[in-house]
Enzyme design. Structure first.
Site, PDB file in Angstrom:
ATOM      1  N   HIS A  94       8.639  10.986 -27.028  1.00  0.00           N
ATOM      2  CA  HIS A  94       7.449  11.677 -26.269  1.00  0.00           C
ATOM      3  C   HIS A  94       7.629  12.945 -26.446  1.00  0.00           C
ATOM      4  CE1 HIS A  94       4.038  12.507 -23.466  1.00  0.00           C
ATOM      5  NE2 HIS A  94       4.887  13.209 -22.505  1.00  0.00           N
ATOM      6  N   LYS A 109       2.957  11.591 -10.531  1.00  0.00           N
ATOM      7  CA  LYS A 109       2.213  10.767 -11.321  1.00  0.00           C
ATOM      8  C   LYS A 109       2.979   9.440 -11.692  1.00  0.00           C
ATOM      9  CE  LYS A 109      -1.091  13.792 -13.865  1.00  0.00           C
ATOM     10  NZ  LYS A 109      -1.490  14.306 -15.297  1.00  0.00           N
ATOM     11  N   GLU A 152      -4.878  16.941 -10.116  1.00  0.00           N
ATOM     12  CA  GLU A 152      -5.432  17.310 -11.615  1.00  0.00           C
ATOM     13  C   GLU A 152      -6.892  17.444 -11.593  1.00  0.00           C
ATOM     14  OE1 GLU A 152      -3.249  15.983 -14.948  1.00  0.00           O
ATOM     15  OE2 GLU A 152      -5.115  16.086 -16.077  1.00  0.00           O
ATOM     16  N   ARG A 157       0.701  -1.391   0.140  1.00  0.00           N
ATOM     17  CA  ARG A 157      -0.155   0.191  -0.059  1.00  0.00           C
ATOM     18  C   ARG A 157       0.873   1.182   0.060  1.00  0.00           C
ATOM     19  NH1 ARG A 157      -3.140  -2.804   3.930  1.00  0.00           N
ATOM     20  NH2 ARG A 157      -4.918  -3.797   2.737  1.00  0.00           N
ATOM     21  N   HIS A 197      -0.270  17.718 -25.519  1.00  0.00           N
ATOM     22  CA  HIS A 197      -0.675  16.256 -25.333  1.00  0.00           C
ATOM     23  C   HIS A 197      -1.435  15.599 -25.848  1.00  0.00           C
ATOM     24  CE1 HIS A 197       2.855  17.380 -22.488  1.00  0.00           C
ATOM     25  NE2 HIS A 197       3.041  16.355 -22.198  1.00  0.00           N
ATOM     26  N   HIS A 206      -0.329  12.821 -27.969  1.00  0.00           N
ATOM     27  CA  HIS A 206      -0.666  11.087 -27.709  1.00  0.00           C
ATOM     28  C   HIS A 206      -1.221  10.425 -28.953  1.00  0.00           C
ATOM     29  CE1 HIS A 206      -0.813  12.154 -23.030  1.00  0.00           C
ATOM     30  NE2 HIS A 206       0.342  11.677 -23.274  1.00  0.00           N
ATOM     31  N   ARG A 262      -3.836  21.799 -12.994  1.00  0.00           N
ATOM     32  CA  ARG A 262      -2.956  20.790 -13.352  1.00  0.00           C
ATOM     33  C   ARG A 262      -3.186  20.314 -14.801  1.00  0.00           C
ATOM     34  NH1 ARG A 262       0.436  16.009 -10.236  1.00  0.00           N
ATOM     35  NH2 ARG A 262       1.569  15.375 -11.857  1.00  0.00           N
ATOM     36  N   LYS A 298       6.496  23.358 -12.454  1.00  0.00           N
ATOM     37  CA  LYS A 298       5.758  22.299 -12.234  1.00  0.00           C
ATOM     38  C   LYS A 298       5.274  22.151 -10.914  1.00  0.00           C
ATOM     39  CE  LYS A 298       4.616  17.660 -13.503  1.00  0.00           C
ATOM     40  NZ  LYS A 298       5.150  16.440 -14.119  1.00  0.00           N
ATOM     41  N   GLU A 340       9.250  19.756 -23.566  1.00  0.00           N
ATOM     42  CA  GLU A 340       8.429  19.859 -22.353  1.00  0.00           C
ATOM     43  C   GLU A 340       8.907  21.246 -21.572  1.00  0.00           C
ATOM     44  OE1 GLU A 340       5.917  18.091 -21.779  1.00  0.00           O
ATOM     45  OE2 GLU A 340       6.247  16.122 -22.079  1.00  0.00           O
ATOM     46  N   ASN A 387      -0.876  19.554 -19.786  1.00  0.00           N
ATOM     47  CA  ASN A 387      -1.192  18.726 -20.845  1.00  0.00           C
ATOM     48  C   ASN A 387      -1.004  19.470 -22.170  1.00  0.00           C
ATOM     49  OD1 ASN A 387      -1.350  16.213 -19.629  1.00  0.00           O
ATOM     50  ND2 ASN A 387      -3.263  16.961 -18.797  1.00  0.00           N
TER      51      ASN A 387
HETATM   52  P1  NAD Z   1      12.849   6.848 -21.275  1.00  0.00           P
HETATM   53  O1  NAD Z   1      12.779   6.510 -19.918  1.00  0.00           O
HETATM   54  O2  NAD Z   1      12.528   5.632 -22.368  1.00  0.00           O
HETATM   55  O3  NAD Z   1      14.466   7.025 -21.879  1.00  0.00           O
HETATM   56  C1  NAD Z   1      14.836   7.426 -23.006  1.00  0.00           C
HETATM   57  C2  NAD Z   1      16.150   6.444 -23.368  1.00  0.00           C
HETATM   58  O4  NAD Z   1      17.360   7.248 -22.683  1.00  0.00           O
HETATM   59  C3  NAD Z   1      16.146   4.937 -22.879  1.00  0.00           C
HETATM   60  O5  NAD Z   1      16.739   4.357 -23.979  1.00  0.00           O
HETATM   61  C4  NAD Z   1      16.934   4.996 -21.667  1.00  0.00           C
HETATM   62  O6  NAD Z   1      17.622   3.886 -21.431  1.00  0.00           O
HETATM   63  C5  NAD Z   1      18.083   6.136 -22.004  1.00  0.00           C
HETATM   64  N1  NAD Z   1      18.634   6.736 -21.035  1.00  0.00           N
HETATM   65  C6  NAD Z   1      18.292   7.167 -20.018  1.00  0.00           C
HETATM   66  N2  NAD Z   1      19.252   8.108 -19.211  1.00  0.00           N
HETATM   67  C7  NAD Z   1      20.223   8.208 -20.084  1.00  0.00           C
HETATM   68  C8  NAD Z   1      21.511   8.532 -19.932  1.00  0.00           C
HETATM   69  N3  NAD Z   1      21.681   9.347 -19.009  1.00  0.00           N
HETATM   70  N4  NAD Z   1      22.464   8.219 -20.977  1.00  0.00           N
HETATM   71  C9  NAD Z   1      22.254   7.616 -21.929  1.00  0.00           C
HETATM   72  N5  NAD Z   1      20.910   7.031 -22.104  1.00  0.00           N
HETATM   73  C10 NAD Z   1      20.042   7.290 -21.176  1.00  0.00           C
HETATM   74  O7  NAD Z   1      12.111   8.058 -21.997  1.00  0.00           O
HETATM   75  P2  NAD Z   1      11.685   9.595 -21.396  1.00  0.00           P
HETATM   76  O8  NAD Z   1      11.617  10.309 -22.546  1.00  0.00           O
HETATM   77  O9  NAD Z   1      12.805   9.836 -20.326  1.00  0.00           O
HETATM   78  O10 NAD Z   1      10.319   9.202 -20.466  1.00  0.00           O
HETATM   79  C11 NAD Z   1       9.132   8.829 -21.391  1.00  0.00           C
HETATM   80  C12 NAD Z   1       8.228   8.533 -20.453  1.00  0.00           C
HETATM   81  O11 NAD Z   1       8.001   9.341 -19.342  1.00  0.00           O
HETATM   82  C13 NAD Z   1       6.931   7.915 -21.237  1.00  0.00           C
HETATM   83  O12 NAD Z   1       6.465   6.726 -20.745  1.00  0.00           O
HETATM   84  C14 NAD Z   1       6.143   8.848 -20.655  1.00  0.00           C
HETATM   85  O13 NAD Z   1       4.374   8.410 -20.473  1.00  0.00           O
HETATM   86  C15 NAD Z   1       6.472   8.976 -19.263  1.00  0.00           C
HETATM   87  N6  NAD Z   1       6.157  10.825 -18.712  1.00  0.00           N
HETATM   88  C16 NAD Z   1       5.439  10.550 -17.541  1.00  0.00           C
HETATM   89  C17 NAD Z   1       5.218  11.801 -17.033  1.00  0.00           C
HETATM   90  C18 NAD Z   1       4.838  11.811 -15.515  1.00  0.00           C
HETATM   91  O14 NAD Z   1       4.246  12.699 -15.024  1.00  0.00           O
HETATM   92  N7  NAD Z   1       4.887  10.781 -15.003  1.00  0.00           N
HETATM   93  C19 NAD Z   1       5.410  13.161 -17.524  1.00  0.00           C
HETATM   94  C20 NAD Z   1       6.150  12.909 -18.811  1.00  0.00           C
HETATM   95  C21 NAD Z   1       6.366  11.615 -19.573  1.00  0.00           C
HETATM   96  N1  GLY Z   2       2.877  15.420 -17.110  1.00  0.00           N
HETATM   97  C1  GLY Z   2       1.758  15.937 -16.665  1.00  0.00           C
HETATM   98  C2  GLY Z   2       1.676  15.975 -15.104  1.00  0.00           C
HETATM   99  O1  GLY Z   2       2.362  15.516 -14.423  1.00  0.00           O
HETATM  100  O2  GLY Z   2       0.643  16.321 -14.614  1.00  0.00           O
END
Ligand code: NAD
Ligand code: GLY
Length: 358
Positions: A265, A143, A237, A121, A248, A252, A241, A227, A185, A245
């Site tokens: 992304h 999130k 949200e 939990r 987005h 998406h 919040r 943020k 972003e 988006n």
């Molecule tokens: P990712 O986590 O896939 O990383 C991108 C690539 O970079 C991967 O191949 C990873 O292995 C590599 N990598 C990571 N750090 C590295 C480093 N220091 N040096 C070399 N390579 C490295 O992609 P991302 O763009 O970081 O994240 C995308 C994800 O984030 C999506 O799933 C998206 O939905 C999510 N997201 C979440 C939120 C949230 O608020 N929770 C907000 C925006 C995006």
């Molecule tokens: N990435 C959108 C949020 O965190 O609300």
């Protein structure tokens, strides 16, 4: 080093941004009085680059670490990988006060955070983001989610980290395309919240691409501060919040229509920001100059402005119908009014159809 605080009463935390911070991770965690057993979630690529620094820092501070390497890529945000992490946590006998550390990009952060939110939990969660996108966006705000075959991030929770530790050195190994994706972003924050920051980006984005530490530290800290201000006002949200988006909804759609294997992304968000701004222009909300200025800064950041192939309006609409933000059968779009100013407006599907076919 820069520190940003996220003020959420008992769930408040610090975001620490600077060089050579990974080696301090263990010491930073001492303040939280955590159990000694600790799960570190990462992937093979990031582990090879930064795993030993993180592991030895945690061990020096007395933690007994279990490392789990998940697949690299969006496919790791699955129920199967979450189940493997629960198994690993149970095997390692993690208790309710044992931290789960996410070392990696947004994929690792979202997955590890989801497991931290649900194992027993909820256990303490630490974000150590290593992509620009994760440092400016996904590691902040709580999130966490995994994907369902029917859509991205459909299974998730709000679970704030105890600490976000951002080591700027990790950006040095990041492929340039990933750096550019994160910049989308960053540009978003200028558009939705802070005109001066947008203007700063117009003249400094090239330096960010050159990995200028001072510029990166400033823009990561600024993005996190924006943020944090938004999340502090609306953690779950209910309203405000949603402005995060911006870009987005179309973004998406572009990701889904290309099976999540064509655009990063941030690239999809960049194209989404352009398209939703064109829509706002069609409603008379912004000037053509605004659109041109936005496109210019995205181009300076090396980001795409539109998808390389066109999609049928029916397919776009079909995906938009399932957007999580929709209310009463209407789309909810974040539309720009000026730099630093956006508005959320309901848009009828028939109006969107007309726009897409126009
Ligand atoms: P990712 O986590 O896939 O990383 C991108 C690539 O970079 C991967 O191949 C990873 O292995 C590599 N990598 C990571 N750090 C590295 C480093 N220091 N040096 C070399 N390579 C490295 O992609 P991302 O763009 O970081 O994240 C995308 C994800 O984030 C999506 O799933 C998206 O939905 C999510 N997201 C979440 C939120 C949230 O608020 N929770 C907000 C925006 C995006
Ligand atoms: N990435 C959108 C949020 O965190 O609300």
């Amino acid at each position: 080093m820069k520190e940003i605080s996220v003020q959420l009463a008992k769930r408040s935390y610090q975001i620490k941004i600077g060089n050579n911070l990974l080696i301090n991770l263990g010491r930073e965690l001492e303040a939280f009085n955590l159990s000694q057993k600790c799960l570190v979630v990462t992937n093979p690529l990031v582990f090879k680059l930064y795993g030993s620094q993180v592991q030895s820092s945690l061990q020096r501070a007395g933690f007994k670490t279990t490392i789990v390497l998940v697949d690299d890529g969006e496919q790791a945000k699955s129920l199967e990988w979450a189940a493997r992490l629960y198994d690993a946590a149970l095997r390692a006998e993690l208790d309710r006060n044992s931290p789960i550390v996410a070392l990696g990009g947004g994929v690792v952060g979202d997955l590890a955070g989801f497991v931290a939110a649900t194992y027993m939990r909820g256990v303490p969660f630490i974000q150590v983001p290593t992509t620009l996108l994760a440092q400016v966006d996904s590691s902040v705000g709580g999130k966490v989610a995994i994907n369902h075959p029917q859509g991205k991030n459909l299974i998730g929770a709000f679970h704030q980290p105890k600490l976000v530790l951002t080591d700027l050195n990790t950006l040095k190994s990041l492929p340039p395309r990933e750096l550019r994706s994160g910049l989308a972003e960053v540009i978003k924050y200028g558009v939705i919240w802070d005109k001066d920051f947008f203007v700063y980006l117009e003249s400094n984005i090239k330096e960010a691409l050159n990995l200028n530490d001072a510029v990166l530290e400033f823009l990561i800290a600024k993005s996190c501060a924006i943020k944090a201000a938004i999340v502090e006002k609306d953690e779950q949200e209910k309203a405000l919040r949603a402005i995060l988006n911006f870009g987005h909804t179309f973004g998406h759609v572009y990701e889904a229509l290309t099976n999540y294997n064509t655009y990063r992304h941030g690239e999809a968000v960049a194209m989404g920001m352009v398209e939703v701004t064109k829509f706002a222009y069609s409603r008379g909300l912004v000037t053509r100059e605004f659109l041109t200025e936005l496109k210019n800064v995205l181009t300076l950041a090396g980001l795409p402005l539109e998808p390389s192939s066109s999609f049928s309006s029916d397919k776009i609409l079909d995906l938009m119908k399932h957007d999580k933000k929709n209310k009463k059968g209407k789309l909810q779009l974040i539309l720009p009014l000026d730099f630093g100013k956006v508005v959320s407006q309901a848009v009828d599907l028939t109006e969107m159809k007309k726009y897409l076919q126009g």
